[in-house]
Write an enzyme that holds these catalytic residues in place. Structure first.
Site, short mmCIF file in Angstrom:
data_model
loop_
_atom_site.label_atom_id
_atom_site.label_comp_id
_atom_site.label_asym_id
_atom_site.label_seq_id
_atom_site.Cartn_x
_atom_site.Cartn_y
_atom_site.Cartn_z
CE LYS A 53 -2.44 -1.03 3.85
NZ LYS A 53 -2.22 -1.62 4.91
CD GLU A 87 -2.02 0.76 14.32
OE1 GLU A 87 -2.44 -0.37 13.77
OE2 GLU A 87 -1.25 1.66 13.53
CG ASN A 112 1.40 1.94 6.84
OD1 ASN A 112 1.60 1.49 8.21
ND2 ASN A 112 0.41 1.56 5.87
ZN LIG Z 1 1.35 -2.27 10.32
#
Ligand SMILES: [Zn+2]
Length: 448
Positions: free
Chosen positions: A83, A238, A336
């Site tokens: 991603k 998270e 990310n």
């Molecule tokens: Zn992750």
């Protein structure tokens, strides 16, 4: 570094500082207060022929590093290469985790064909390689029907293409029901055939939610993992909700099952918001279960603590120091890069390490933390020598002009030399324009 790297078969690399955690066997000198040993490295035909006290005299071309640091190849235990680099076309105006999921889902459905995923995935590998990463594990989104087949095919192809330069591993990322859905049968086959790991997401946002639901799912997950001989890599807690204690539940499940595989738990942010008796119990369980905890400091400082346009009040990292002090294996990783979960990032483990050190106040115990980006993740990722430099091992390392951690982390070290097999690989960071053909302006979708 401004010195050229010698092209000789035998090189005497003089006066380097190496973290003692990054050395296998006896060190040829005493570490300083930050755990750095000053030494000389003798390299012959791509192999570390010897480790000698600094200032030793041998034959061969001498390259004087003048105190510069040498670190073993970096290992990045938690990334999302499927991603990455979609930020131009998939933004996240609120900057929240919920917003990131929605924006990414829209982008997946519109654009994630093989050509698109492969171009972005490989771009990320090029970034990581140029920065000195030798092994990386990516999670692969399996939410949109048909996507896992596309993304796993790209993963397998790139793993092959990059073999010999970088170890590339994968874990499947599925939703909170883990592998309950019957259609996941085919997915599990693909994970096993691809040599990947079972992944997924666990959290509990409200004390009213029945923890037995997560327990039952973890039981099924571990049973499945044992049947298929698979390791596990989860996204855990998270969030900043004190009720989110599923890290303890994962540890209890591992102990309950006597699970032999390895279990990595990523994020684990909420423990920083819990009362001391709660987190102390969790830390003890994580140690007893042999979990590896991976913190993603860059991304969680970006995503956590968003309060309606206000200034964040907390940092989004787990209790790094308390986990380490208890003997839990702790890694730091990139997560990310340039997507709705994190607008920035470059798969640079120096940037990741610096963020972890600053956010976690790790500067007073720096001798204990190089392992978080080298040996701890390297041993899981199967990197040669477990992320250590040893006599007789490959001459793989990064050489910096910086002589200590203050110099290392103050700047981004763009002049680092990445040495593999005794040669300077001279890899350049890829130009973002390379991605224009897949992430074109015409594709920009505003998801508000
Ligand atoms: Zn992750």
């Amino acid at each position: 570094m401004t010195k050229p790297w010698p092209a000789n078969d035998r090189i005497h690399l003089a006066n380097v500082h190496v973290p003692i955690q990054g050395l296998a066997g006896d060190a040829p000198g005493r570490p300083d207060e930050d755990g750095l040993v000053r030494l000389d490295l003798v390299i012959e035909r791509g192999i570390v022929a010897d480790l000698l006290p600094a200032g030793s005299v041998t034959g061969g071309a001498v390259c004087d590093a003048d105190g510069g640091m040498v670190l073993p190849p970096f290992a990045d235990l938690h990334a999302h290469l499927d991603k990455g680099h979609i930020f131009r076309r998939a933004r996240n105006p609120e900057g929240t985790l919920v917003g990131a999921r929605a924006s990414t889902r829209t982008d997946t459905e519109r654009h994630w064909r093989e050509e698109d995923v492969e171009a972005r995935f490989e771009f990320a590998l090029e970034c990581a390689y140029a920065h000195g990463t030798g092994a990386i594990r990516t999670h692969i989104d399996c939410f949109v029907p048909g996507q896992a087949e596309i993304s796993f095919a790209v993963f397998r192809r790139l793993r092959e293409r990059w073999a010999g330069r970088m170890v590339v591993e994968a874990a499947a990322l599925v939703s909170t029901d883990l592998y309950d859905a019957p259609e996941n049968g085919a997915l599990i086959d693909m994970i096993a055939e691809s040599g990947a790991r079972l992944g997924g997401i666990t959290y509990r946002l409200d004390h009213g939610e029945d923890p037995a639901v997560v327990d039952a799912r973890l039981d099924r997950l571990l049973t499945l993992a044992r049947e298929r001989k698979l390791d596990v890599d989860l996204h855990v807690d998270e969030n900043g909700a004190p009720s989110s204690t599923t890290l303890a539940q994962v540890a209890e499940a591992v102990i309950r099952h006597g699970f032999e595989g390895h279990v990595v738990c990523g994020h684990c942010c909420s423990m920083s918001m819990q009362e001391e008796p709660v987190w102390r119990r969790t830390v003890g369980l994580a140690r007893d279960a042999g979990l590896t905890i991976v913190s993603l400091p860059l991304v969680n400082q970006f995503l956590q603590g968003r309060i309606d346009g206000g200034t964040p009040r907390w940092r989004g990292i787990p209790l790094l120091r308390e986990l380490k002090a208890a003997g839990v294996a702790v890694a730091l990783a990139s997560d990310n890069c340039r997507d709705p979960y994190h607008a920035f990032g470059d798969h640079d483990m120096i940037e990741v390490f610096g963020a972890g050190v600053r956010m976690g106040h790790l500067e007073a115990e720096l001798d204990r933390w190089p392992s978080s980006i080298t040996t701890v993740p390297a041993s899981l990722l199967g990197l040669a020598e477990g992320g250590r430099i040893r006599r007789g091992g490959p001459a793989d390392f990064q050489l910096f002009g910086a002589r200590d951690y203050s110099e290392l982390l103050a700047r981004r070290q763009p002049d680092r030399m990445v040495i593999r097999g005794g040669r300077h690989i001279d890899a350049r960071l890829p130009d973002y324009r390379k991605l224009d053909r897949v992430v074109a302006r015409s594709q920009i979708v505003h998801t508000q």
